[in-house]
Write an enzyme that holds these catalytic residues in place. Structure first.
Site, PDB file in Angstrom:
ATOM      1  N   ASP A   1      -5.227  -7.146   5.797  1.00 32.91           N
ATOM      2  CA  ASP A   1      -6.437  -6.515   5.282  1.00 32.91           C
ATOM      3  C   ASP A   1      -7.433  -7.579   4.835  1.00 32.91           C
ATOM      4  O   ASP A   1      -8.618  -7.558   5.206  1.00 32.91           O
ATOM      5  CB  ASP A   1      -6.058  -5.602   4.109  1.00 32.91           C
ATOM      6  CG  ASP A   1      -7.194  -4.706   3.661  1.00 32.91           C
ATOM      7  OD1 ASP A   1      -8.296  -4.773   4.244  1.00 32.91           O
ATOM      8  OD2 ASP A   1      -6.987  -3.922   2.716  1.00 32.91           O
TER       9      ASP A   1
ATOM     10  N   LYS B   1       4.185 -15.373   3.237  1.00 30.44           N
ATOM     11  CA  LYS B   1       4.263 -16.153   1.999  1.00 30.44           C
ATOM     12  C   LYS B   1       5.741 -16.414   1.723  1.00 30.44           C
ATOM     13  O   LYS B   1       6.271 -16.098   0.652  1.00 30.44           O
ATOM     14  CB  LYS B   1       3.586 -15.385   0.860  1.00 30.44           C
ATOM     15  CG  LYS B   1       3.281 -16.238  -0.378  1.00 30.44           C
ATOM     16  CD  LYS B   1       2.311 -17.359  -0.127  1.00 30.44           C
ATOM     17  CE  LYS B   1       2.005 -18.090  -1.442  1.00 30.44           C
ATOM     18  NZ  LYS B   1       1.323 -19.367  -1.205  1.00 30.44           N
TER      19      LYS B   1
ATOM     20  N   ASP C   1     -10.893  -9.105   7.124  1.00 29.79           N
ATOM     21  CA  ASP C   1     -12.236  -9.059   6.543  1.00 29.79           C
ATOM     22  C   ASP C   1     -12.876 -10.445   6.533  1.00 29.79           C
ATOM     23  O   ASP C   1     -14.081 -10.604   6.797  1.00 29.79           O
ATOM     24  CB  ASP C   1     -12.186  -8.505   5.125  1.00 29.79           C
ATOM     25  CG  ASP C   1     -12.221  -6.984   5.089  1.00 29.79           C
ATOM     26  OD1 ASP C   1     -12.336  -6.366   6.156  1.00 29.79           O
ATOM     27  OD2 ASP C   1     -12.140  -6.421   3.983  1.00 29.79           O
TER      28      ASP C   1
ATOM     29  N   ASP D   1      -2.333 -18.435   2.151  1.00 28.89           N
ATOM     30  CA  ASP D   1      -3.409 -19.193   1.517  1.00 28.89           C
ATOM     31  C   ASP D   1      -3.934 -20.285   2.450  1.00 28.89           C
ATOM     32  O   ASP D   1      -5.142 -20.497   2.565  1.00 28.89           O
ATOM     33  CB  ASP D   1      -2.952 -19.782   0.176  1.00 28.89           C
ATOM     34  CG  ASP D   1      -1.557 -20.387   0.226  1.00 28.89           C
ATOM     35  OD1 ASP D   1      -0.893 -20.304   1.278  1.00 28.89           O
ATOM     36  OD2 ASP D   1      -1.123 -20.947  -0.792  1.00 28.89           O
TER      37      ASP D   1
ATOM     38  N   TYR E   1       0.809  -1.212   0.000  1.00 27.02           N
ATOM     39  CA  TYR E   1       0.000   0.000   0.000  1.00 27.02           C
ATOM     40  C   TYR E   1       0.843   1.263   0.000  1.00 27.02           C
ATOM     41  O   TYR E   1       0.408   2.312  -0.477  1.00 27.02           O
ATOM     42  CB  TYR E   1      -0.937   0.020   1.218  1.00 27.02           C
ATOM     43  CG  TYR E   1      -1.996  -1.066   1.208  1.00 27.02           C
ATOM     44  CD1 TYR E   1      -2.110  -1.958   0.141  1.00 27.02           C
ATOM     45  CD2 TYR E   1      -2.875  -1.211   2.255  1.00 27.02           C
ATOM     46  CE1 TYR E   1      -3.065  -2.946   0.136  1.00 27.02           C
ATOM     47  CE2 TYR E   1      -3.847  -2.206   2.259  1.00 27.02           C
ATOM     48  CZ  TYR E   1      -3.930  -3.072   1.196  1.00 27.02           C
ATOM     49  OH  TYR E   1      -4.888  -4.053   1.193  1.00 27.02           O
TER      50      TYR E   1
END
Length: 365
Positions: free
Chosen positions: A250, A194, A254, A226, A144
């Site tokens: 993020d 990751k 959610d 994942d 970001y």
């Protein structure tokens, strides 16, 4: 009465409605515990664009700079989606606030009350008895904010570039926040990365493992993002504190919120380096949900996330843990008494509106 200065930014959509209920609760709990909330209200987001031509006006930023904490509502709506991306409420208000105040640590609880497991979209046997997971998300690094970031044309076709970058110091400071949170809970931390694909993931895993040696009481495990996304659905009760970088945090927070049943129930805190008082940090406190323009003005929005965000403000920025706990218990009591806004309603409970839910929580307080 101890005075606390807060900047109140209701924002757009349901923001002003639910903020009113949070302020009622703050006033009541202040009277009970001997402090006064001195609130300065300012426009932000689309409301500020309409009246002051900018999503984050100078007067709003100055009010935040002079405050002990920021109590934020929600921003955005369809009427501002035609603006250039960098002028839209979310991007032109919330991200600059995070950057300006160095709000690097996002604490986002995913709490599913035992009485509300029916509201979860996953099989009820997976959430039976409810669950309580805290996501600690790094908020000022990664994709970001990384540079270079641009769009341009190369060899006749558009190309977009975002850079994912993390420094060891950034990982260390968010890791300390997560381990400290785990120490106050069930002493279990799951770090997300990751590392099988990304170099910053390798650095993330190594750094978190190094920090873990300073917290021998905490059990640390690592998951690829994942796999974490799958395991959160398969067994949300198996998690306690989840630590993740900006993008992964993020997305996963959610997902956790959806599994919990309703965004209208979930608060969040974004904390910076600045200490407001010993053991407390300056921060921005907001509901995890959005501005919900489809129900704005109807008096049916769930105010609990905003009210619990105010409780987090008392706990993390103002040093009033007893008052924060009183609000948490009042919310649980109101839920236990069967009061429900439309998003969490089920047969056999009492459907109420925004103000009525505020009334119920005040009565429980």
């Amino acid at each position: 009465m101890k005075p606390y200065k807060i900047a109140v930014l209701p924002g757009d959509g349901i923001g002003p409605e639910v903020m009113t209920q949070a302020r009622r609760v703050l006033e009541a709990v202040g009277a009970r515990f001997g402090f006064e909330i001195c609130a300065t209200e300012r426009r932000v987001g689309g409301a500020a664009i309409d009246h002051e031509d900018h999503a984050l006006p100078k007067s709003t930023l100055e009010a935040c700079e002079q405050a002990d904490a920021i109590l934020f509502g929600s921003v955005g709506g369809p009427q501002w989606e035609t603006l250039p991306p960098d002028q839209q409420p979310e991007r032109a208000a919330l991200l600059p606030l995070r950057k300006h105040f160095g709000l690097f640590a996002n604490l986002r609880p995913a709490l599913c009350f035992p009485a509300l497991t029916h509201a979860s979209p996953v099989k009820e046997e997976l959430v039976a008895g409810g669950f309580d997971v805290l996501c600690v998300r790094e908020l000022t690094g990664g994709l970001y904010f990384g540079q270079p970031k641009y769009r341009r044309e190369e060899n006749g076709e558009p190309v977009a570039v975002d850079t994912m970058i993390y420094r060891k110091s950034e990982i260390e400071r968010i890791a300390h926040i997560a381990f400290q949170a785990a120490m106050g809970r069930n002493q279990k931390l799951t770090s997300i990365d990751k590392a099988n694909v990304l170099e910053n993931g390798v650095l993330w895993r190594q750094t978190v493992s190094d920090i873990a040696r300073q917290y021998p009481e905490v059990t640390l495990s690592h998951l690829y993002v994942d796999n974490a996304a799958m395991q959160l659905i398969r067994n949300p009760r198996g998690f306690d504190v989840v630590l993740a970088e900006n993008l992964f945090g993020d997305i996963l927070s959610d997902e956790m919120a959806m599994i919990a049943g309703s965004l209208g129930m979930l608060p969040s805190a974004s904390l910076g380096l600045k200490e407001t008082r010993p053991g407390c940090r300056f921060g921005l406190f907001e509901p995890s949900g959005g501005s919900a323009p489809d129900i704005a003005g109807k008096g049916i929005a769930n105010p609990i996330a905003q009210i619990l965000s105010a409780a987090m403000m008392l706990r993390y920025a103002l040093g009033e843990p007893a008052a924060a706990a009183a609000i948490d218990q009042a919310v649980k009591k109101a839920i236990g008494q069967g009061y429900r806004t439309s998003d969490i309603y089920s047969e056999g409970t009492t459907r109420v509106g925004t103000v009525e839910m505020g009334d119920a929580i005040l009565a429980a307080l």
